[in-house]
Scaffold this motif. Sequence first.
Motif, PDB file in Angstrom:
ATOM      1  N   UNK A   1       0.743  -1.012   0.255  1.00  0.00           N
ATOM      2  CA  UNK A   1      -0.050  -0.093  -0.063  1.00  0.00           C
ATOM      3  C   UNK A   1       0.749   1.711  -0.008  1.00  0.00           C
ATOM      4  N   UNK A   2       0.823   2.534  -0.840  1.00  0.00           N
ATOM      5  CA  UNK A   2       1.069   3.199  -0.936  1.00  0.00           C
ATOM      6  C   UNK A   2       0.964   4.136   0.014  1.00  0.00           C
ATOM      7  N   UNK A   3       1.206   5.176   0.328  1.00  0.00           N
ATOM      8  CA  UNK A   3       1.367   6.212   1.305  1.00  0.00           C
ATOM      9  C   UNK A   3       0.099   6.888   0.643  1.00  0.00           C
ATOM     10  N   UNK A   4       0.153   7.057  -0.578  1.00  0.00           N
ATOM     11  CA  UNK A   4      -0.868   8.239  -0.499  1.00  0.00           C
ATOM     12  C   UNK A   4      -2.454   8.040  -0.328  1.00  0.00           C
ATOM     13  N   UNK A   5      -2.276   6.180  -0.694  1.00  0.00           N
ATOM     14  CA  UNK A   5      -3.738   5.564  -0.579  1.00  0.00           C
ATOM     15  C   UNK A   5      -3.693   5.496   0.628  1.00  0.00           C
ATOM     16  N   UNK A   6      -2.726   5.967   1.912  1.00  0.00           N
ATOM     17  CA  UNK A   6      -2.812   6.012   3.656  1.00  0.00           C
ATOM     18  C   UNK A   6      -3.603   7.151   3.658  1.00  0.00           C
ATOM     19  N   UNK A   7      -2.757   7.822   3.832  1.00  0.00           N
ATOM     20  CA  UNK A   7      -3.998   9.093   3.712  1.00  0.00           C
ATOM     21  C   UNK A   7      -5.028   9.458   3.603  1.00  0.00           C
ATOM     22  N   UNK A   8      -5.391   9.195   2.031  1.00  0.00           N
ATOM     23  CA  UNK A   8      -6.720   9.139   1.975  1.00  0.00           C
ATOM     24  C   UNK A   8      -7.931   9.017   2.418  1.00  0.00           C
ATOM     25  N   UNK A   9      -6.930   7.098   2.840  1.00  0.00           N
ATOM     26  CA  UNK A   9      -8.290   6.679   3.196  1.00  0.00           C
ATOM     27  C   UNK A   9      -8.550   7.011   4.701  1.00  0.00           C
TER      28      UNK A   9
ATOM     29  N   UNK B   1     -13.311   6.784  -3.342  1.00  0.00           N
ATOM     30  CA  UNK B   1     -14.196   5.830  -3.473  1.00  0.00           C
ATOM     31  C   UNK B   1     -13.007   4.675  -3.886  1.00  0.00           C
ATOM     32  N   UNK B   2     -11.740   5.461  -4.982  1.00  0.00           N
ATOM     33  CA  UNK B   2     -10.139   4.758  -4.899  1.00  0.00           C
ATOM     34  C   UNK B   2      -9.495   4.021  -4.142  1.00  0.00           C
ATOM     35  N   UNK B   3      -9.656   5.297  -2.400  1.00  0.00           N
ATOM     36  CA  UNK B   3      -8.695   4.348  -2.360  1.00  0.00           C
ATOM     37  C   UNK B   3      -9.761   3.280  -0.932  1.00  0.00           C
ATOM     38  N   UNK B   4     -10.714   3.438  -1.113  1.00  0.00           N
ATOM     39  CA  UNK B   4     -11.421   2.511  -0.217  1.00  0.00           C
ATOM     40  C   UNK B   4     -11.429   0.990  -0.966  1.00  0.00           C
ATOM     41  N   UNK B   5     -11.945   1.493  -1.963  1.00  0.00           N
ATOM     42  CA  UNK B   5     -11.315   0.037  -2.973  1.00  0.00           C
ATOM     43  C   UNK B   5     -10.325  -0.638  -2.394  1.00  0.00           C
ATOM     44  N   UNK B   6      -9.424   0.647  -2.923  1.00  0.00           N
ATOM     45  CA  UNK B   6      -7.037  -0.003  -3.039  1.00  0.00           C
ATOM     46  C   UNK B   6      -7.263  -1.111  -1.283  1.00  0.00           C
ATOM     47  N   UNK B   7      -8.210  -0.085  -0.170  1.00  0.00           N
ATOM     48  CA  UNK B   7      -7.355  -0.826   1.278  1.00  0.00           C
ATOM     49  C   UNK B   7      -8.259  -1.732   1.283  1.00  0.00           C
ATOM     50  N   UNK B   8      -9.679  -2.731   0.616  1.00  0.00           N
ATOM     51  CA  UNK B   8     -10.407  -3.055   0.673  1.00  0.00           C
ATOM     52  C   UNK B   8     -10.057  -4.053   0.279  1.00  0.00           C
TER      53      UNK B   8
END
Length: 107
Positions: A4-12, A18-25
């Motif tokens: 997981x990329x840090x930007x996704x973590x920050x966004x989530x 929607x995009x961050x949630x899809x990646x994290x889930x």
Amino acid sequence: MIVVDTNVLVQFVLDPNFVASRVMLRDARRIAPRLWRSEFRSSLAAMLRIQGLPADHAVDAFHRAETLVSLERELETADVLSLIERTKCTAYDPEFVALALALNVRW
């Protein structure tokens, strides 16, 4: 397992979309290079200064992010530098790619 990329973590954590949630889930087993902590703090610093994010909210966000990363790993410098040599990227982004390649996981 996903890298997981840090930007996704920050966004989530701070502004779920929607995009961050899809990646994290995709997978509850998330791994990142140890670098993610400094990158996350850097994002929080910008939000403190520019957006006026209260410091206690920033600390809470960091602690929430810590619960989302299942594993952390230090990388071999040679692996990261090999990717840097082939791309125009800074040293930061190839760390995530090197980790995914080393573990043969999605990133």
